[in-house]
Design an enzyme around this catalytic site. Sequence first.
Site, short mmCIF file in Angstrom:
data_model
loop_
_atom_site.label_atom_id
_atom_site.label_comp_id
_atom_site.label_asym_id
_atom_site.label_seq_id
_atom_site.Cartn_x
_atom_site.Cartn_y
_atom_site.Cartn_z
N LYS A 107 0.84 -1.21 0.00
CA LYS A 107 0.00 0.00 0.00
C LYS A 107 0.87 1.25 0.00
CE LYS A 107 -3.87 -1.83 2.76
NZ LYS A 107 -4.92 -1.63 1.77
N ARG A 160 -10.37 -11.40 2.04
CA ARG A 160 -11.24 -12.44 1.48
C ARG A 160 -10.57 -13.81 1.48
NH1 ARG A 160 -11.64 -9.11 -4.05
NH2 ARG A 160 -11.26 -7.47 -2.52
N1 BES Z 1 -8.02 -3.71 4.48
C1 BES Z 1 -8.21 -3.29 3.14
C2 BES Z 1 -9.50 -2.53 2.90
C3 BES Z 1 -9.65 -1.20 3.60
C4 BES Z 1 -9.46 -0.03 2.92
C5 BES Z 1 -10.03 -1.14 4.92
C6 BES Z 1 -9.63 1.18 3.56
C7 BES Z 1 -10.18 0.07 5.56
C8 BES Z 1 -9.99 1.24 4.88
C9 BES Z 1 -8.23 -4.52 2.21
O1 BES Z 1 -7.47 -5.60 2.62
C10 BES Z 1 -7.69 -4.07 0.89
O2 BES Z 1 -6.56 -3.67 0.87
N2 BES Z 1 -8.51 -4.14 -0.15
C11 BES Z 1 -8.11 -3.74 -1.44
C12 BES Z 1 -8.65 -4.74 -2.43
C13 BES Z 1 -8.17 -4.53 -3.84
C14 BES Z 1 -6.71 -4.85 -3.93
C15 BES Z 1 -8.97 -5.42 -4.75
C16 BES Z 1 -8.70 -2.37 -1.70
O3 BES Z 1 -9.85 -2.12 -1.32
O4 BES Z 1 -8.01 -1.53 -2.25
ZN ZN Z 2 -5.44 -5.48 1.98
#
Ligand code: BES
Ligand code: ZN
Length: 504
Positions: A281, A355
């Site tokens: 990230k 997931r």
């Molecule tokens: N933990 C994150 C989602 C999240 C985003 C939680 C903002 C709280 C605040 C999750 O694991 C994630 O990173 N999801 C990705 C999925 C994508 C790579 C398909 C996302 O939402 O960017």
């Molecule tokens: Zn994630």
Amino acid sequence: MNVEVRVQDILAYKGDALIVNLFEGVTKPGGATAAVDQALGGLISQAIAQGEFQGKAGTHLLLHTQGKLKAERVLVAGLGKQAQFGRDAVRSATGEALRLLRRHGCRQVGTILHGTGTGGLDVAEVAQAITEGALLGLYTFDRYKRKTDDDDHRAIDEVSLLLRDRAQMAEVRASSTTGQIVARAVNLARDLVNEPSNYLTPQDLAAQARAVAKAQRLSCQVFGKRELQRLGMGALLGVAQGSSRPPVLIVLSYRGGRGKQPDLGLVGKGITFDSGGISIKPSEGMEQMKGDMAGGAAVIATMAAIGQLKPAINVTAIVPACENLPSGSALKPGDVVRAMDGKTIEVVNTDAEGRLILADALCYARRLDCQRLVDAATLTGACVVALGSIRSGAFTNNQGWMDQVRSAAEAVGEKVWQMPMDGEYDEQIKSDVADVKNVGGRKAGAVTAAKFLARFVGETPWVHLDIAGTTQAEKERGDSPKGATGVPVRTLIRLAGDLAQKKG
Ligand code: BES
Ligand code: ZN
Ligand code: ZN
């Protein structure tokens, strides 16, 4: 802080402040507020007449009593429009009023039971809402701050619910106790979410679950790496393999029903830190990912309340927990993992890890033969884009079950919004090399994440709550200070209670 109930005339209440109220637009106070106004020689009506105070929600009028009342101060809390009044307004008004009085250095505060007169609420529900509003609104997380004398460290010691009619005492005491159990559970979830990931590792989360089990006499199992391997949880193990801390699967069970199986299975995402892994990230805002176990925290905290409220059903909570970190041993984009039910998953993006671990946890829930499932997970940024921080996304494979979850959420004031689950979305998670892939592209990201989970629940009635936007508040609001909100603990507790009533 302690909440107590006593039968006392408000004019005789001795303490740092007394809270009364006013509905928006009311020009002549009634009931308790009128009695206080009269004792103060009409100070409240004067402020109203001069347009200084209109009773709008979130506004206050703070007056010193100068010996005209036994209490040092009177706080008139605005309750907003009577048409929008309900338990949520009571909880919010209480939280806000008490935070204001805390800033003023008050330690002992008395309050009337708002809205039991013209507001039309019954005393028991108001007592619960005030108790919750007090404990939730005054919540702080200051474990890592040095103690100083500044405002930040002022505290209210005691809130007294002032009751006129002794006949209502038993009922009001009982509902205030329920409110305390609920609020303490929500605050436990908040603590776990606010806790930094170096102090709350997967092992620490398991220790917290064990502590809850011990206190509430629940059964608790914690599976370590060896057992997860034996269970075939390749998805959970895959996400965890980049970290030196091993994964755990936490299982907490409460038995209050007659049958063998859990009537309700609660599954919560327990990523104690989500860096994204190899699909790392951006650093901005990454610190918030210490809260990526909010779903897990919520289901553990819910079990603490269930252990005390003792609904007549069986409930099991399942929390897969690990860290998502990049390293030489981490999962890589393109890798294929195998979940407990044998399905293979192509990991296109290691940041879509929630997931993956939930897939194994949902398989395990089915193995236990849970009759209904709810999962809570900070699953997608896409859900935050769609619904912001106001409503959690809700997804299902069974509309009847969804309706029950929605009505529980509605009843406790935790907002959700049902999202679509059309078959056409499945197209987006088709993989060329495995049974399914873990991302579905930019479009409808919250839906394709839910669609992925649906592959692992089979026919079991299931609702998925995407709480990515609702677990952390950017600013304080009503019964929620800035930071972790504790969503959806109140919904899950209510749901267990509703189910028990329906079955009984
Ligand atoms: N933990 C994150 C989602 C999240 C985003 C939680 C903002 C709280 C605040 C999750 O694991 C994630 O990173 N999801 C990705 C999925 C994508 C790579 C398909 C996302 O939402 O960017
Ligand atoms: Zn994630
Ligand atoms: Zn995550």
